[in-house]
Design an enzyme around this catalytic site. Structure first.
Site, PDB file in Angstrom:
ATOM      1  N   GLN A 126       7.451 -19.490 -11.734  1.00  0.00           N
ATOM      2  CA  GLN A 126       7.718 -20.752 -11.029  1.00  0.00           C
ATOM      3  C   GLN A 126       8.481 -21.749 -11.895  1.00  0.00           C
ATOM      4  O   GLN A 126       9.373 -22.439 -11.411  1.00  0.00           O
ATOM      5  CB  GLN A 126       6.406 -21.381 -10.571  1.00  0.00           C
ATOM      6  CG  GLN A 126       6.235 -21.235  -9.067  1.00  0.00           C
ATOM      7  CD  GLN A 126       4.890 -21.730  -8.580  1.00  0.00           C
ATOM      8  OE1 GLN A 126       4.115 -22.292  -9.335  1.00  0.00           O
ATOM      9  NE2 GLN A 126       4.627 -21.515  -7.322  1.00  0.00           N
ATOM     10  N   ASP A 129      12.305 -21.306 -11.822  1.00  0.00           N
ATOM     11  CA  ASP A 129      12.934 -21.212 -10.498  1.00  0.00           C
ATOM     12  C   ASP A 129      14.067 -22.233 -10.340  1.00  0.00           C
ATOM     13  O   ASP A 129      13.897 -23.308  -9.767  1.00  0.00           O
ATOM     14  CB  ASP A 129      11.855 -21.408  -9.429  1.00  0.00           C
ATOM     15  CG  ASP A 129      12.364 -21.179  -8.022  1.00  0.00           C
ATOM     16  OD1 ASP A 129      13.583 -20.986  -7.848  1.00  0.00           O
ATOM     17  OD2 ASP A 129      11.547 -21.208  -7.090  1.00  0.00           O
ATOM     18  N   TYR A 228      11.411 -14.731   2.048  1.00  0.00           N
ATOM     19  CA  TYR A 228      12.724 -15.168   2.547  1.00  0.00           C
ATOM     20  C   TYR A 228      12.884 -14.786   4.017  1.00  0.00           C
ATOM     21  O   TYR A 228      12.266 -13.832   4.494  1.00  0.00           O
ATOM     22  CB  TYR A 228      13.847 -14.483   1.767  1.00  0.00           C
ATOM     23  CG  TYR A 228      14.051 -15.040   0.388  1.00  0.00           C
ATOM     24  CD1 TYR A 228      14.693 -16.256   0.200  1.00  0.00           C
ATOM     25  CD2 TYR A 228      13.622 -14.348  -0.733  1.00  0.00           C
ATOM     26  CE1 TYR A 228      14.896 -16.769  -1.073  1.00  0.00           C
ATOM     27  CE2 TYR A 228      13.817 -14.853  -2.012  1.00  0.00           C
ATOM     28  CZ  TYR A 228      14.459 -16.070  -2.170  1.00  0.00           C
ATOM     29  OH  TYR A 228      14.657 -16.574  -3.422  1.00  0.00           O
TER      30      TYR A 228
HETATM   31  P1  NAD Z   1      16.802 -20.184   1.553  1.00  0.00           P
HETATM   32  O1  NAD Z   1      17.681 -21.151   0.813  1.00  0.00           O
HETATM   33  O2  NAD Z   1      17.031 -18.735   1.407  1.00  0.00           O
HETATM   34  O3  NAD Z   1      16.892 -20.535   3.136  1.00  0.00           O
HETATM   35  C1  NAD Z   1      16.622 -21.841   3.607  1.00  0.00           C
HETATM   36  C2  NAD Z   1      15.793 -21.755   4.865  1.00  0.00           C
HETATM   37  O4  NAD Z   1      16.594 -21.240   5.939  1.00  0.00           O
HETATM   38  C3  NAD Z   1      14.579 -20.851   4.775  1.00  0.00           C
HETATM   39  O5  NAD Z   1      13.415 -21.606   5.037  1.00  0.00           O
HETATM   40  C4  NAD Z   1      14.837 -19.802   5.852  1.00  0.00           C
HETATM   41  O6  NAD Z   1      13.652 -19.384   6.496  1.00  0.00           O
HETATM   42  C5  NAD Z   1      15.746 -20.552   6.796  1.00  0.00           C
HETATM   43  N1  NAD Z   1      16.523 -19.704   7.712  1.00  0.00           N
HETATM   44  C6  NAD Z   1      17.152 -18.533   7.459  1.00  0.00           C
HETATM   45  N2  NAD Z   1      17.739 -18.049   8.588  1.00  0.00           N
HETATM   46  C7  NAD Z   1      17.493 -18.940   9.569  1.00  0.00           C
HETATM   47  C8  NAD Z   1      17.846 -19.007  10.942  1.00  0.00           C
HETATM   48  N3  NAD Z   1      18.540 -18.048  11.536  1.00  0.00           N
HETATM   49  N4  NAD Z   1      17.415 -20.069  11.637  1.00  0.00           N
HETATM   50  C9  NAD Z   1      16.656 -21.046  11.069  1.00  0.00           C
HETATM   51  N5  NAD Z   1      16.315 -21.045   9.771  1.00  0.00           N
HETATM   52  C10 NAD Z   1      16.717 -20.002   9.023  1.00  0.00           C
HETATM   53  O7  NAD Z   1      15.267 -20.490   1.290  1.00  0.00           O
HETATM   54  P2  NAD Z   1      14.546 -21.113   0.034  1.00  0.00           P
HETATM   55  O8  NAD Z   1      14.565 -22.581   0.124  1.00  0.00           O
HETATM   56  O9  NAD Z   1      15.100 -20.492  -1.198  1.00  0.00           O
HETATM   57  O10 NAD Z   1      13.066 -20.633   0.289  1.00  0.00           O
HETATM   58  C11 NAD Z   1      12.810 -19.292   0.716  1.00  0.00           C
HETATM   59  C12 NAD Z   1      11.332 -18.992   0.700  1.00  0.00           C
HETATM   60  O11 NAD Z   1      10.848 -18.950  -0.616  1.00  0.00           O
HETATM   61  C13 NAD Z   1      10.471 -20.018   1.405  1.00  0.00           C
HETATM   62  O12 NAD Z   1       9.409 -19.324   2.016  1.00  0.00           O
HETATM   63  C14 NAD Z   1       9.940 -20.858   0.310  1.00  0.00           C
HETATM   64  O13 NAD Z   1       8.756 -21.525   0.652  1.00  0.00           O
HETATM   65  C15 NAD Z   1       9.713 -19.776  -0.716  1.00  0.00           C
HETATM   66  N6  NAD Z   1       9.663 -20.290  -2.092  1.00  0.00           N
HETATM   67  C16 NAD Z   1       8.669 -19.818  -2.903  1.00  0.00           C
HETATM   68  C17 NAD Z   1       8.597 -20.280  -4.197  1.00  0.00           C
HETATM   69  C18 NAD Z   1       7.541 -19.789  -5.132  1.00  0.00           C
HETATM   70  O14 NAD Z   1       7.534 -20.110  -6.262  1.00  0.00           O
HETATM   71  N7  NAD Z   1       6.643 -18.965  -4.707  1.00  0.00           N
HETATM   72  C19 NAD Z   1       9.515 -21.187  -4.675  1.00  0.00           C
HETATM   73  C20 NAD Z   1      10.517 -21.626  -3.827  1.00  0.00           C
HETATM   74  C21 NAD Z   1      10.592 -21.144  -2.529  1.00  0.00           C
END
Ligand code: NAD
Length: 378
Positions: A126, A129, A228
């Site tokens: 984390q 990230d 994702y």
């Molecule tokens: P991302 O930048 O890949 O995408 C942004 C958002 O777009 C996502 O929420 C995704 O669900 C959404 N999306 C994709 N296709 C779509 C569509 N057709 N219509 C509507 N929305 C759509 O995402 P991100 O910000 O990098 O986060 C991805 C995942 O990782 C999330 O679940 C987030 O909570 C998780 N995350 C986990 C950690 C960790 O440390 N565990 C850290 C950061 C993010």
């Protein structure tokens, strides 16, 4: 082990991969640092600050040919990659699934490459990230871009001259950037609605005081094992597009952040949705780097379509370089602590983080997804 910090040569890039506090923390572990003269001066990190942190100052050419490790923001230029000594290590945003061809000169020189984008999102990683760090900065700034351009104010105001209604902000994609955009728009007093294909995002949206729009996608799987979103079929996308068009009609601002790693950003806002928006409305398409969420987006440009303005910035984080660099530098420091444990290169491929982030080693692409992307693009 000599680690070099270079000025980033990508046009418009203002971030610096490691700031003096991170250099100081890593120097104490026996790592030698050298920085290109003036690398952080625009951020208030002077050469003297780097020297006080334990680094030496050097010229670019000697660093390129002499250093072992290059913590970077973007991949070095092809010309610079050609000057690296054999077996050099680069860690940065390499866009491994989008533009894998750009780092092939380094691969040919036997470099070992780590993509910050591929660090697995596990609890232990984390603090590394960098994707989340940059998405946080971008989500915040996107709202400010919109607020600055909108011919209205964001908050509800009740004045002696009458009531000013709050702006309506619609956020597409409630990942890290989207959630930060929601929080920022709410702080400015806007009424916020959000849409995401991952049902899990709903709770987070609601906890920020925004309304979550649900679409019946027919029970299909929308999320992969890593959390994702999955790429959706045209039919599933169409169900969302209709609701999005309806919501855009009454929105003052649309902040689009929807992405699927390694794929073109999903097209969510159709031309007709834009044409039905109110005069003066603003769209900020943060997904522009991978094509954009709006059909009319022109990546890297700001355009006017009728009375609607569409912003499609490509490197929003670089517009807030101090905090973007501060966050990135801390992420990079944590990654280097793992990679350069005890001052030596630790290429432990049994480590989930090192293996996950490693794209190339000893002249070969070692990440199967990157190899197949390269094969497909060849
Ligand atoms: P991302 O930048 O890949 O995408 C942004 C958002 O777009 C996502 O929420 C995704 O669900 C959404 N999306 C994709 N296709 C779509 C569509 N057709 N219509 C509507 N929305 C759509 O995402 P991100 O910000 O990098 O986060 C991805 C995942 O990782 C999330 O679940 C987030 O909570 C998780 N995350 C986990 C950690 C960790 O440390 N565990 C850290 C950061 C993010």
């Amino acid at each position: 082990m000599r680690v070099a910090i270079l000025r980033d040569s990508l046009p418009g890039e203002t971030r610096v991969a490691l700031l003096p506090d991170a250099v100081k923390a890593l120097s104490s572990q026996g790592i030698e640092f050298a920085v290109e003269a003036g690398v952080g001066v625009h951020l208030g990190a002077t050469d003297a600050d780097y020297q006080a942190a334990g680094a030496t100052i050097a010229d670019r050419e000697s660093l390129l040919g002499g250093a072992d490790v290059f913590p970077s923001i973007n991949i070095l230029s092809a010309d610079d990659q050609g000057k690296l000594k054999r077996g050099a290590v680069i860690a940065g945003f390499l866009r491994p699934l989008d533009e894998p061809g750009t780092f092939l000169p380094a691969v040919q020189r036997g470099a070992t490459l780590f993509a910050m984008e591929l660090i697995p999102r596990i609890t232990r990683a984390q603090s590394m990230d960098a994707l989340s760090s940059m998405a946080t900065v971008a989500g915040y700034k996107a709202v400010l871009i919109a607020a600055d351009h909108l011919p209205r104010m964001f908050p509800l105001l009740m004045t002696a001259a009458g009531t000013v209604p709050p702006a309506k902000v619609f956020v597409l994609g409630a990942g890290v950037a989207g959630l930060q955009a929601i929080a920022t728009a709410r702080r400015l007093g806007a009424v916020v609605e959000a849409y995401d294909v991952r049902a899990a995002a709903g709770e987070q949206v609601k906890s920020l005081g925004a309304k979550f729009l649900e679409v019946d996608l027919g029970g299909i799987e929308t999320e992969d094992k890593g959390g994702y979103a999955k790429e959706l079929s045209e039919e599933a996308l169409n169900r969302g597009r209709d609701l999005i068009a309806k919501t855009c009609k009454t929105a003052d601002v649309v902040i689009a952040t929807a992405q699927v790693p390694g794929k073109r950003s999903p097209l969510l806002v159709r031309r007709d949705a834009v044409e039905n928006m109110k005069a003066g409305s603003v769209i900020v398409d943060l997904a522009a780097m991978n094509g954009g969420n709006c059909e009319l987006t022109q990546p890297g440009k700001t355009i006017q379509h009728g009375e609607v303005t569409i912003f499609a910035p490509l490197n929003v984080a670089a517009s807030i370089p101090v905090h973007a660099s501060q966050l990135y530098s801390r992420n990079m420091m944590q990654f280097l602590k793992l990679l350069l444990a005890k001052g030596q290169l630790n290429l432990d491929m049994n480590d989930e983080i090192i293996k996950g982030a490693c794209v190339a080693h000893n002249g070969e692409i070692v990440n199967p997804r990157v190899a197949s992307t390269l094969g497909a693009k060849a």
